[in-house]
Design a protein around this motif. Structure first.
Motif, PDB file in Angstrom:
ATOM      1  N   GLY A 193       0.818  -1.214   0.000  1.00 37.86           N
ATOM      2  CA  GLY A 193       0.000   0.000   0.000  1.00 37.86           C
ATOM      3  C   GLY A 193       0.848   1.258   0.000  1.00 37.86           C
ATOM      4  O   GLY A 193       0.523   2.242  -0.686  1.00 37.86           O
ATOM      5  N   SER A 194       1.961   1.240   0.739  1.00 39.49           N
ATOM      6  CA  SER A 194       2.841   2.415   0.785  1.00 39.49           C
ATOM      7  C   SER A 194       3.504   2.654  -0.564  1.00 39.49           C
ATOM      8  O   SER A 194       3.610   3.798  -1.030  1.00 39.49           O
ATOM      9  N   LEU A 195       3.969   1.579  -1.205  1.00 38.04           N
ATOM     10  CA  LEU A 195       4.591   1.724  -2.523  1.00 38.04           C
ATOM     11  C   LEU A 195       3.594   2.260  -3.548  1.00 38.04           C
ATOM     12  O   LEU A 195       3.942   3.089  -4.395  1.00 38.04           O
ATOM     13  N   ALA A 196       2.373   1.797  -3.472  1.00 34.00           N
ATOM     14  CA  ALA A 196       1.349   2.318  -4.385  1.00 34.00           C
ATOM     15  C   ALA A 196       1.056   3.783  -4.097  1.00 34.00           C
ATOM     16  O   ALA A 196       0.877   4.584  -5.018  1.00 34.00           O
ATOM     17  N   ALA A 197       1.041   4.138  -2.816  1.00 37.90           N
ATOM     18  CA  ALA A 197       0.716   5.515  -2.441  1.00 37.90           C
ATOM     19  C   ALA A 197       1.757   6.506  -2.945  1.00 37.90           C
ATOM     20  O   ALA A 197       1.425   7.639  -3.311  1.00 37.90           O
ATOM     21  N   VAL A 198       3.023   6.096  -2.964  1.00 42.09           N
ATOM     22  CA  VAL A 198       4.084   7.013  -3.402  1.00 42.09           C
ATOM     23  C   VAL A 198       4.355   6.898  -4.900  1.00 42.09           C
ATOM     24  O   VAL A 198       5.290   7.541  -5.402  1.00 42.09           O
ATOM     25  N   ALA A 199       3.562   6.126  -5.615  1.00 39.91           N
ATOM     26  CA  ALA A 199       3.761   6.008  -7.064  1.00 39.91           C
ATOM     27  C   ALA A 199       3.649   7.360  -7.774  1.00 39.91           C
ATOM     28  O   ALA A 199       4.457   7.645  -8.669  1.00 39.91           O
ATOM     29  N   PRO A 200       2.680   8.230  -7.434  1.00 36.54           N
ATOM     30  CA  PRO A 200       2.612   9.516  -8.129  1.00 36.54           C
ATOM     31  C   PRO A 200       3.852  10.383  -7.938  1.00 36.54           C
ATOM     32  O   PRO A 200       4.395  10.916  -8.908  1.00 36.54           O
ATOM     33  N   THR A 201       4.302  10.525  -6.697  1.00 38.43           N
ATOM     34  CA  THR A 201       5.486  11.359  -6.474  1.00 38.43           C
ATOM     35  C   THR A 201       6.733  10.718  -7.076  1.00 38.43           C
ATOM     36  O   THR A 201       7.620  11.419  -7.591  1.00 38.43           O
ATOM     37  N   SER A 202       6.808   9.395  -7.063  1.00 35.09           N
ATOM     38  CA  SER A 202       7.949   8.716  -7.676  1.00 35.09           C
ATOM     39  C   SER A 202       7.954   8.921  -9.182  1.00 35.09           C
ATOM     40  O   SER A 202       9.011   9.162  -9.786  1.00 35.09           O
ATOM     41  N   ALA A 203       6.779   8.827  -9.809  1.00 34.51           N
ATOM     42  CA  ALA A 203       6.697   9.028 -11.251  1.00 34.51           C
ATOM     43  C   ALA A 203       7.029  10.468 -11.621  1.00 34.51           C
ATOM     44  O   ALA A 203       7.715  10.729 -12.615  1.00 34.51           O
ATOM     45  N   TRP A 204       6.550  11.419 -10.825  1.00 32.09           N
ATOM     46  CA  TRP A 204       6.845  12.831 -11.088  1.00 32.09           C
ATOM     47  C   TRP A 204       8.346  13.089 -10.942  1.00 32.09           C
ATOM     48  O   TRP A 204       8.930  13.873 -11.689  1.00 32.09           O
ATOM     49  N   THR A 205       8.961  12.422  -9.972  1.00 29.32           N
ATOM     50  CA  THR A 205      10.408  12.556  -9.785  1.00 29.32           C
ATOM     51  C   THR A 205      11.163  11.965 -10.967  1.00 29.32           C
ATOM     52  O   THR A 205      12.122  12.568 -11.473  1.00 29.32           O
ATOM     53  N   ALA A 206      10.768  10.775 -11.408  1.00 31.01           N
ATOM     54  CA  ALA A 206      11.429  10.147 -12.554  1.00 31.01           C
ATOM     55  C   ALA A 206      11.289  11.012 -13.805  1.00 31.01           C
ATOM     56  O   ALA A 206      12.242  11.158 -14.587  1.00 31.01           O
ATOM     57  N   ALA A 207      10.104  11.611 -13.996  1.00 31.57           N
ATOM     58  CA  ALA A 207       9.907  12.493 -15.145  1.00 31.57           C
ATOM     59  C   ALA A 207      10.790  13.731 -15.043  1.00 31.57           C
ATOM     60  O   ALA A 207      11.276  14.249 -16.051  1.00 31.57           O
ATOM     61  N   THR A 208      11.008  14.210 -13.822  1.00 34.01           N
ATOM     62  CA  THR A 208      11.886  15.360 -13.617  1.00 34.01           C
ATOM     63  C   THR A 208      13.314  15.034 -14.030  1.00 34.01           C
ATOM     64  O   THR A 208      14.017  15.857 -14.628  1.00 34.01           O
ATOM     65  N   VAL A 209      13.745  13.822 -13.714  1.00 35.20           N
ATOM     66  CA  VAL A 209      15.117  13.407 -14.001  1.00 35.20           C
ATOM     67  C   VAL A 209      15.387  13.370 -15.507  1.00 35.20           C
ATOM     68  O   VAL A 209      16.477  13.742 -15.963  1.00 35.20           O
ATOM     69  N   VAL A 210      14.432  12.938 -16.291  1.00 31.61           N
ATOM     70  CA  VAL A 210      14.662  12.773 -17.732  1.00 31.61           C
ATOM     71  C   VAL A 210      14.272  14.015 -18.530  1.00 31.61           C
ATOM     72  O   VAL A 210      14.288  13.986 -19.758  1.00 31.61           O
ATOM     73  N   THR A 211      13.938  15.093 -17.850  1.00 29.44           N
ATOM     74  CA  THR A 211      13.554  16.334 -18.518  1.00 29.44           C
ATOM     75  C   THR A 211      14.603  17.399 -18.255  1.00 29.44           C
ATOM     76  O   THR A 211      15.065  17.547 -17.128  1.00 29.44           O
ATOM     77  N   ALA A 212      14.978  18.138 -19.290  1.00 27.10           N
ATOM     78  CA  ALA A 212      15.937  19.229 -19.132  1.00 27.10           C
ATOM     79  C   ALA A 212      15.265  20.424 -18.494  1.00 27.10           C
ATOM     80  O   ALA A 212      14.097  20.721 -18.760  1.00 27.10           O
TER      81      ALA A 212
END
Length: 812
Positions: free
Chosen positions: A502-521
């Protein structure tokens, strides 16, 4: 006679404290491993999974922060130019001068430049050497968060704290950027770690040395971003005063010594600035009187909190300027500016803070877990409140300072709420309910944020967060409440597994937003996190970028140029903004295909009442039309023609050219091998040079050229804006023609810069207000006078689409 025995309140007074190894030997336990072995394997009493889990977290964080690190090029050209200059002059390095010949400093203290400058000196100046120190400080921050929380609340709590930092989008943004915030956060986290060590040790002298180190780091944080570096100081001092295991007077004088350490660490440079001859150091950018002390108390100090001249934040003009934090108030940290930067786990942190303190409420003052909750929770609340009520300049990326504080609060609070063997059934149930609610709250808040700010982006993630967190929390509650004499271990494992899922699912949005930040200039002075084309700060819809920032993918220095996002080769056009709240448009760039030029356009209101966003320019490297482009600048990428670069490199004077505004000067410093004099500093309003001094420099042959236009990507400093096609000046606020070297400024009401200030309506309107501003922006009397003198005295010519005045060739 009856003898009376009086118990000594300090039974070990006068007896040397035993070390951990001495206690282990007296108890018959095996001796502790050497420190270099413990670094990899942990202590003998640690769980077997603890150290591998830590190294896994560090490895994942290092991958996140180092992956395609150079994707953002020079990121913020303002600081990149100072770093480049610091590789050419040690005095420029000491003072964080924008140029190597010491015309003016950046508007922050120099500590962050020191570290990046040393990296650039060792590895050679490049995007990689510029950004590497901040990425490594990000990894260190995660490790320190783990270490500080682990020592008071256990290994699992430490891992949670470190993981929270790693999945916070604004942390991934700033630890891959060249703004000073990365060093600020690393210093503050390390200071908190040292206070924890002082709380933990039984040796008073050892505790004192840890506190001296903490004070020194707070002072270093002050030399990074001034008063923001002391925001957590009240919490650190209060926790040590209340929770340390030693006498009250001992605690007080320990804190006094730590305060003295902080004053020395922060004050030596201020004292050096006061006694150093002003003629042999750069002007202190952003200050009123060329003083670091005034800068600390004014522009970078109380002015940030109280607002005023030069510090008008997003709260002005109805609070619509999201890149400057939006309207001040208690809910600022969850408004459109900050929500997707930092608020993903903030509701859970607040819940766990309150519930954790209640759970440890009857413990003694020196209870370690409660001390940890107080330290991280109080630091988080104070910092968030200050950010929320600030009336002056604040940007959403400032929230990176909250990342380790939120992580520490969540980790410490979760540890305090984990049901223990001594808990009654009611207490254990209440603790499980709090943990379950925190998980569901995180999942639901992530669902909300993605729905509001990125409804068309990876929609499955938000549903995964909502459903997964809810299902995990329910299974955790049910399995934890069941009682079975034979299956207790199985039920416990099911409950723990459900909570983890449940915790891993809950942090999926912030994790995805972070990953998108990493691959964006990201580039510019006000970057925002998230995927390309999405703007959590309300600064435009898909295809637009936040004002003052850029989310394209510029090539690294030396790469081949390509067309900008507008589709025009090496160019950009003003685009209709679709942002909420009518945020100000970024400054215009050259609108002709391949035409470089110093950007001189103002901002403009687009149709429909929205504010126009800036299109992206050509990417780094050489583009068609003979242009050299770089990532960075106020509004994104900037470009300089090869002809202009060649001209400046052949100037043969102390400063090849003078321009109005730091942003314009920074671009030319990065493009050439020369120093460029910045008139007026960041906003064009700093009085770093008078007209008489400028005339003397010209007479002495110290400055060869004056480049027209300029100022933070828009018109800021001088009284006129140069149209490089004809060389004819146009007044501020006039409609731009979109020709080479002239950004499409639009017509109508021109807002004074991004830092607020007054508005000018109609052609020819200018402001003479101390402010830090973008298009139409603030100007000082000196910069205006210098511009007028140059334009009326010397011959102008167009070089690569830019108006250049040769200061050795007067008009006939």
């Amino acid at each position: 006679m009856t003898s009376v025995t009086v118990e000594d309140p300090h039974p070990r007074r006068g007896i040397p404290e035993r070390t951990d190894s001495e206690r282990r030997q007296s108890s018959g336990a095996a001796p502790e491993r050497a420190w270099y072995i413990r670094a990899f394997t942990g202590r003998r009493e640690d769980p077997r999974w603890a150290r591998p889990a830590l190294w896994g977290l560090v490895a994942i964080t290092a991958f996140l922060y180092l992956y395609e690190l150079t994707i953002s090029g020079y990121a913020n050209e303002f600081y990149a130019a100072s770093v480049k200059s610091s590789t050419q002059s040690w005095r420029a390095w000491l003072w964080a001068s924008l140029d190597s010949q010491l015309s003016i400093t950046v508007d922050k203290p120099p500590a962050a430049i020191w570290l990046m400058g040393l990296s650039a000196r060792i590895l050679g100046f490049s995007s990689f050497s510029l950004l590497l120190p901040n990425a490594l400080m990000g990894v260190a921050t995660v490790a320190l968060s783990y270490g500080a929380v682990r020592r008071l609340s256990g290994h699992l709590a430490g891992l949670i704290a470190g993981a929270v930092v790693a999945v916070t989008p604004v942390a991934a943004l700033m630890f891959r950027f060249d703004n000073p915030d990365a060093m600020l956060v690393a210093c503050l986290t390390a200071a908190a770690y040292m206070v924890v060590r002082a709380l933990q040790t039984e040796r008073g002298r050892t505790a004192l040395w840890w506190l001296i180190g903490a004070g020194w780091l707070i002072g270093l944080a002050f030399l990074t971003k001034m008063l923001q570096g002391v925001l957590i100081l009240p919490a650190l001092g209060l926790v040590y005063l209340l929770c340390a295991r030693r006498g009250w007077w001992t605690r007080i004088w320990h804190l006094l010594v730590a305060t003295a350490s902080m004053v020395v660490s922060a004050g030596w440079l201020i004292a050096l600035c006061a006694v150093w001859p002003a003629s042999s150091r750069p002007y202190i950018g952003g200050s009123e009187n060329n003083s670091l002390w005034e800068l600390a108390l004014g522009y970078n100090g109380l002015g940030r909190v109280l607002g005023g001249d030069g510090n008008r934040g997003g709260g002005g003009a109805g609070g619509g300027n999201a890149s400057f934090g939006g309207e001040a108030g208690l809910l600022r940290m969850v408004n459109s500016a900050f929500a997707t930067e930092i608020s993903w786990l903030l509701p859970a942190a607040l819940l766990l803070l309150v519930a954790g303190l209640i759970a440890r409420g009857r413990r003694p003052l020196h209870d370690r877990q409660r001390a940890g909750i107080m330290l991280w929770g109080a630091s988080m609340v104070v910092t968030a409140l200050v950010f929320s009520v600030m009336q002056g300049t604040i940007h959403p990326y400032y929230a990176v300072a909250l990342a380790p504080l939120i992580g520490g609060t969540i980790g410490s609070g979760a540890a305090a709420l984990w049901p223990g063997e001594g808990d009654s059934t009611t207490v254990a149930t209440l603790k499980r309910v709090c943990l379950a609610v925190a998980v569901v709250l995180t999942g639901a808040w992530g669902f909300h944020l993605l729905g509001v700010y990125a409804s068309g982006w990876q929609s499955w993630i938000r549903w995964l967060a909502l459903i997964g967190s809810l299902a995990g929390a329910i299974v955790f509650l049910v399995a934890g409440s069941l009682r079975s004499p034979t299956g207790a271990i199985v039920l416990k494992r099911i409950a723990v597994g459900a909570l983890l899922v449940g915790s891993l699912a809950a942090v999926a949005p912030t994790s995805a937003w972070t990953a998108a930040t990493v691959v964006t200039a990201h580039s510019g002075s006000t970057p925002t996190s998230g995927p390309a084309g999405m703007s959590g700060s309300g600064m435009g819809g898909p295809g637009g970028a936040a004002a003052g920032s850029s989310r394209q993918r510029p090539a690294v220095p030396g790469g081949s140029g390509s067309s900008g996002e507008s589709g025009a080769q090496g160019s950009s056009e003003m685009q209709n903004g679709s942002g909420r709240q009518g945020s100000p448009g970024a400054q215009g760039r050259s609108a002709s295909s391949g035409a470089p030029g110093s950007p001189t356009g103002g901002d403009a209101r687009a149709s429909g009442g929205q504010t126009g966003q800036q299109g992206q320019t050509g990417q780094q490297g050489r583009s068609a039309g003979g242009t050299t482009s770089r990532g960075g600048g106020m509004g994104g990428t900037t470009s300089t023609s090869t002809a202009l670069v060649k001209l400046l490199n052949s100037a043969g004077t102390k400063w090849s050219a003078a321009v109005v505004g730091d942003q314009t000067a920074a671009g030319y410093i990065l493009s050439t091998d020369t120093a460029v004099f910045s008139i007026g500093g960041w906003s064009g309003s700093d009085n770093n040079i008078t007209l008489a001094q400028f005339k003397q420099y010209v007479a002495d042959g110290k400055i060869r050229y004056f480049i027209g236009g300029g100022g933070m990507g828009g018109r800021m400093g001088g009284g006129t804006t140069e149209n490089s096609s004809s060389g004819a000046p146009t007044a501020d606020g006039a409609s731009g023609s979109g020709s080479a070297g002239t950004g499409p400024s639009g017509s109508g009401t021109g807002e004074m810069g991004q830092w607020g200030g007054s508005r000018g309506t109609g052609a020819g309107s200018t402001t003479r207000h101390r402010g830090t501003g973008g298009s139409g922006g603030a100007e000082s009397g000196a910069s205006s006078a210098i511009t007028s003198w140059v334009t009326s005295t010397f011959t102008a010519r167009t070089v690569g689409g830019v108006t250049v005045y040769d200061l050795t060739s007067a008009k006939s």
